[in-house]
Write a protein that holds these residues in place. Structure first.
Motif, PDB file in Angstrom:
ATOM      1  N   ILE A  24      19.925   6.510   1.017  1.00  0.00           N
ATOM      2  CA  ILE A  24      19.798   5.285   1.814  1.00  0.00           C
ATOM      3  C   ILE A  24      18.352   4.858   2.028  1.00  0.00           C
ATOM      4  O   ILE A  24      18.057   3.997   2.831  1.00  0.00           O
ATOM      5  N   TYR A  25      17.437   5.482   1.321  1.00  0.00           N
ATOM      6  CA  TYR A  25      16.039   5.111   1.498  1.00  0.00           C
ATOM      7  C   TYR A  25      15.423   4.527   0.232  1.00  0.00           C
ATOM      8  O   TYR A  25      14.218   4.595   0.036  1.00  0.00           O
ATOM      9  N   GLY A  26      16.267   3.951  -0.632  1.00  0.00           N
ATOM     10  CA  GLY A  26      15.756   3.320  -1.835  1.00  0.00           C
ATOM     11  C   GLY A  26      14.707   2.273  -1.510  1.00  0.00           C
ATOM     12  O   GLY A  26      13.697   2.137  -2.186  1.00  0.00           O
ATOM     13  N   TRP A  27      14.915   1.536  -0.443  1.00  0.00           N
ATOM     14  CA  TRP A  27      13.983   0.489  -0.026  1.00  0.00           C
ATOM     15  C   TRP A  27      12.628   1.066   0.339  1.00  0.00           C
ATOM     16  O   TRP A  27      11.639   0.368   0.448  1.00  0.00           O
ATOM     17  N   ARG A  28      12.573   2.369   0.552  1.00  0.00           N
ATOM     18  CA  ARG A  28      11.300   2.966   0.910  1.00  0.00           C
ATOM     19  C   ARG A  28      10.808   3.871  -0.210  1.00  0.00           C
ATOM     20  O   ARG A  28       9.976   4.735   0.001  1.00  0.00           O
ATOM     21  N   ILE A  71       0.839  -1.209   0.000  1.00  0.00           N
ATOM     22  CA  ILE A  71       0.000   0.000   0.000  1.00  0.00           C
ATOM     23  C   ILE A  71       0.873   1.258   0.000  1.00  0.00           C
ATOM     24  O   ILE A  71       0.691   2.167  -0.816  1.00  0.00           O
ATOM     25  N   ASN A  72       1.855   1.289   0.908  1.00  0.00           N
ATOM     26  CA  ASN A  72       2.685   2.487   1.012  1.00  0.00           C
ATOM     27  C   ASN A  72       3.507   2.705  -0.253  1.00  0.00           C
ATOM     28  O   ASN A  72       3.693   3.837  -0.694  1.00  0.00           O
ATOM     29  N   GLY A  73       3.988   1.589  -0.818  1.00  0.00           N
ATOM     30  CA  GLY A  73       4.771   1.686  -2.046  1.00  0.00           C
ATOM     31  C   GLY A  73       3.946   2.300  -3.172  1.00  0.00           C
ATOM     32  O   GLY A  73       4.410   3.177  -3.906  1.00  0.00           O
ATOM     33  N   LYS A  74       2.697   1.831  -3.295  1.00  0.00           N
ATOM     34  CA  LYS A  74       1.841   2.371  -4.350  1.00  0.00           C
ATOM     35  C   LYS A  74       1.583   3.851  -4.100  1.00  0.00           C
ATOM     36  O   LYS A  74       1.605   4.674  -5.009  1.00  0.00           O
ATOM     37  N   LYS A  75       1.327   4.184  -2.853  1.00  0.00           N
ATOM     38  CA  LYS A  75       1.043   5.588  -2.548  1.00  0.00           C
ATOM     39  C   LYS A  75       2.268   6.457  -2.830  1.00  0.00           C
ATOM     40  O   LYS A  75       2.142   7.560  -3.348  1.00  0.00           O
ATOM     41  N   ASP A  76       3.446   5.930  -2.482  1.00  0.00           N
ATOM     42  CA  ASP A  76       4.674   6.696  -2.745  1.00  0.00           C
ATOM     43  C   ASP A  76       4.860   6.936  -4.234  1.00  0.00           C
ATOM     44  O   ASP A  76       5.515   7.889  -4.646  1.00  0.00           O
ATOM     45  N   ASP A  77       4.311   6.021  -5.034  1.00  0.00           N
ATOM     46  CA  ASP A  77       4.399   6.220  -6.472  1.00  0.00           C
ATOM     47  C   ASP A  77       3.198   6.983  -7.013  1.00  0.00           C
ATOM     48  O   ASP A  77       3.032   7.110  -8.229  1.00  0.00           O
ATOM     49  N   GLY A  78       2.345   7.421  -6.110  1.00  0.00           N
ATOM     50  CA  GLY A  78       1.205   8.229  -6.533  1.00  0.00           C
ATOM     51  C   GLY A  78       0.029   7.428  -7.064  1.00  0.00           C
ATOM     52  O   GLY A  78      -0.819   7.967  -7.766  1.00  0.00           O
ATOM     53  N   LEU A  79      -0.023   6.133  -6.738  1.00  0.00           N
ATOM     54  CA  LEU A  79      -1.056   5.284  -7.328  1.00  0.00           C
ATOM     55  C   LEU A  79      -2.201   4.976  -6.356  1.00  0.00           C
ATOM     56  O   LEU A  79      -1.979   4.518  -5.238  1.00  0.00           O
TER      57      LEU A  79
END
Ligand SMILES: Nc1ncnc2c1ncn2[C@@H]1O[C@H](COP(=O)(O)OP(=O)(O)OP(=O)(O)O)[C@@H](O)[C@H]1O
Ligand SMILES: [Mg+2]
Length: 730
Positions: free
Chosen positions: A257-261, A150-158
């Motif tokens: 250092i936050y590529g994983w996020r 969920i957070n990943g999608k939101k970070d990508d604006g989806l």
């Protein structure tokens, strides 16, 4: 304001950046080269020389702490009187600024006026509930992975509607969970961290007049630590900048250092192509670290392939070598660190000059214990945060319920805390009713009582809880915030619950609750929240600032933190612990080159926090998460030039002696003698008359009570009273 004062203490390149004409600017430079300093001076320059209004400036920092520090530095440059030029300036984290915007425009953002922030813990809880609600197995659909999705999608604006699952059944389920989770949040007026950013971005997209207003206002946008912006943050800045405003970003690709996020280091190069006429200024002189630390860090990072390429030099002193300590186990490691901290103090240093950095939060516990044993003050920065501690979350849950009965996460948390006889079965019925009738848990609970679906003890327990919350609200509504919180903490039964624990843990929980009341006493909402009821503002503040305002702020204390949260900071003395294969780099990242490079950057960040002295330690065996692990020294240690290193050979000795504070008072000689007498060290092989041979693993206590733990080859691990055991060192 004299131009010269603003340029004082800057080198030529830094001056060039500070005094640059109004244009888009990238300051690209390695650690400790003064990027943050340049940013601060630039703000002062805009105000003092360009005569920019403070209202036209927006400065984005990485943590709230950094924002506060920056404010302090600007005040130092420009003076802090209330009429001073920099009031009205917007400065904060992306999240803080997004929150401020959403508060101001909640209607346009489709949010209720009293929307609340859902922190990551609450988010997991809520996701768990959604998973269960769908009759899915939590073991198969891990709440953490769902949150990551969920957070990943939101970070990508989806949004869910933007996602194409291509018929993949697994992806479809994730998507469904995202959708239901979001609907639940929207119904209850809850906003998670990623949502803050996404909503703020959508606000720009969907309400052009609001965007236009802010575009006209913020002629100057400045962003620190730009290498760690994610897609949505980049898009947000880009919209806000439009094609007339000036953006200055500072960053270092080697510290991404936050590529994983979801952070995208490519944003730096994108900036150069997306922002008209953007110019790059490079800073190359490091003012932070000794030449030794700097050249070791430079060599380490040279092992990465994907770099923009930068030079970094210093004309500072060579300094001491980096000390490497091979500990026997994590206890030995902790004792070593504490020993060095004491030596630092004895030599006239202070504790707040020191930091201990680790890869995982869980590593802090052993260090904390060792520090407590020696009564060295410490503070955990960003780890188990004050507002994340169990008792504080319990109290906050009650407070949140007072403001919003629809806050299901809070309802779940405290409906049976302290226990009042509401069991899983009753809760199950409430959840089911809520799901079937589209109610929140609070409404469902009332409905079940009224319709007598719940009866007997269950019904009375539930209505007791409902009455309690209603009463708390009625009785405390008019009181000053801290009195209100004090009442809630006591009348809810939380106080009694922890008081009855009668343990040290219980005591510290009580102290934390006291500290919460204290925090409320000194709480003053920032401008963004000035119009909210104090309780709502406090609850929002707690969720947003978790961990960044700690207890006893004024006592000098060692700072403990993860490598990630050390970004941007600096300390004269730094310990990096657990520098082992499998820990750092972590197991998973060691297997993938992209992630390995990110771990190496993290190591670079850690090393470059040190100004004067750096220790790096690793342990041969380590108990973590209840498992015994055996690790080799990290490959990163091997990548450091040997001429910059020094190995510390001595291992911590098992000491029968009195605790140090007492020794020195009563009999200073005792220390020396008894230390030398034992002849035992952690990791030492010993023989026992009955149990045979083994290795000393640990010890506790001192004097005649000192006990040692020995892992015998045949007989296994045993605790023995040292003075009786007659262990023979081999
Ligand atoms: N021209 C200068 N003269 C003396 N000291 C300086 C100068 N520029 C920066 N410093 C000092 O060097 C240290 C590092 O500066 P700063 O924190 O701004 O670096 P940075 O590039 O932001 O580092 P990081 O990449 O770790 O965030 C600070 O203590 C700062 O005060
Ligand atoms: Mg910085």
């Amino acid at each position: 304001m004299e131009i010269e004062t603003l340029l004082d203490g800057l080198n030529d390149k830094q001056r060039e950046a500070v005094a640059a004409p109004l244009e888009n600017l990238l300051v690209l430079a390695g650690a400790g080269s003064g990027k943050t300093r340049v940013l601060v001076h630039r703000i002062a320059w805009l105000l003092g020389v360009e005569r920019a209004s403070p209202y036209s400036i927006l400065a984005v920092t990485f943590t709230n702490k950094a924002a506060a520090e920056m404010r302090g530095r600007i005040e130092a440059l420009l003076g802090s009187d209330p009429g001073s030029q920099h009031r009205g300036l917007w400065m904060g984290t992306f999240h803080g600024i997004a929150h401020r915007l959403l508060r101001a425009h909640h209607l346009d953002a489709n949010l209720p006026a009293d929307f609340q922030i859902l922190d990551s813990d609450d988010q997991l809880r809520l996701i768990k509930r959604v998973i269960r609600g769908q009759n899915l197995d939590e073991k198969q659909w891990l709440p953490r992975s769902v949150a990551g999705f969920i957070n990943g999608k939101k970070d990508d604006g989806l949004r869910p509607r933007d996602i194409d699952t291509l018929g993949d059944p697994v992806a479809k389920t994730y998507l469904r969970l995202y959708q239901i989770y979001q609907e639940t949040c929207d119904r209850a007026g809850l906003v998670d961290f990623a949502e803050l950013l996404l909503r703020a971005h959508e606000l720009w997209l969907h309400k052009p007049h609001i965007l236009q207003h802010y575009q006209q206002r913020f002629a100057h946008i400045l962003v620190d630590e730009f290498q760690d912006t994610n897609a949505i943050q980049y898009a947000w800045i880009r919209l806000l900048a439009g094609d007339r405003n000036h953006v200055m970003i500072v960053g270092d690709d080697d510290q991404s250092i936050y590529g994983w996020r979801g952070a995208k280091v490519e944003n730096i190069s994108r900036f150069l192509s997306d922002f008209q006429g953007a110019r790059t200024i490079r800073l190359e002189q490091n003012y932070r670290s000794t030449a030794t630390i700097l050249s070791a860090a430079n060599l380490l990072i040279a092992n990465n392939a994907e770099r923009l390429g930068k030079e970094l030099w210093t004309d500072g002193a060579e300094g001491e070598p980096i000390s490497i300590y091979a500990a026997f186990n994590e206890l030995d490691e902790a004792r070593f660190v504490v020993g060095r901290l004491k030596a630092w103090k004895d030599e006239g240093g202070t504790l707040d000059e020191c930091a201990i950095l680790y890869r995982n939060n869980a590593q802090s516990r052993v260090l904390e214990e060792a520090l407590m044993q020696e009564r060295l003050a410490y503070r955990i920065y960003g780890g188990l945060r004050f507002f994340e501690r169990q008792e504080i979350k319990d109290a906050m849950a009650y407070l949140r319920l007072l403001g919003n009965r629809g806050d299901d996460a809070s309802f779940e948390r405290v409906v049976n805390t302290p226990t009042r006889g509401i069991g899983e079965r009753t809760l199950g019925l409430i959840r089911e009713a809520a799901r079937d009738q589209g109610l929140n848990l609070w409404q469902a609970a009332i409905a079940l009582c009224e319709r007598k679906v719940l009866a007997g003890r269950a019904a009375s327990a539930v209505s007791q809880f409902i009455n309690l919350v209603n009463l708390l609200e009625r009785d405390t509504d008019e009181l000053p915030l801290h009195v209100q919180i004090d009442r809630v903490v006591r009348q809810s039964g939380l106080w009694g619950l922890y008081e009855a624990e009668k343990s040290e843990k219980g005591q510290s929980r009580i102290e934390n609750l006291e500290e919460l009341v204290n925090a409320a006493r000194t709480f003053s909402p920032d401008e963004a929240m000035a119009d909210l009821p104090p309780l709502t503002a406090f609850v929002a503040h707690a969720a947003l600032e978790a961990g960044e305002s700690q207890a006893d702020e004024f006592e000098p204390a060692v700072q403990l933190m993860t490598l990630h949260s050390a970004k941007g900071l600096e300390f004269p003395l730094v310990f990096m612990v657990g520098v082992e294969e499998g820990m750092f780099p972590s197991q998973i990242s060691a297997e993938e080159s992209g992630r390995l490079e990110e771990e190496r950057r993290l190591c670079y960040v850690g090393m470059t926090r040190a100004m004067r002295k750096l220790y790096m330690t690793h342990a041969e065996s380590r108990r973590l998460y209840g498992k015994e692990m055996y690790h080799r020294p990290s490959r990163f240690l091997k990548e450091l030039p040997s001429e910059c290193l020094e190995e510390v050979r001595l291992r911590t000795q098992v000491s029968w002696a009195q605790p140090v504070a007492e020794q020195s008072r009563f009999n200073p000689r005792l220390t020396q003698e008894s230390f030398n007498d034992t002849g035992l060290r952690l990791g030492q092989r010993v023989r026992h008359a009955k149990f045979g041979e083994g290795v000393v693993l640990n010890y506790e206590g001192s004097g005649p009570q000192c006990r040692v733990q020995v892992n015998f080859d045949e007989a296994g691990s045993k605790w023995l009273v040292a003075s009786y055991a007659r262990l023979e060192a081999l």
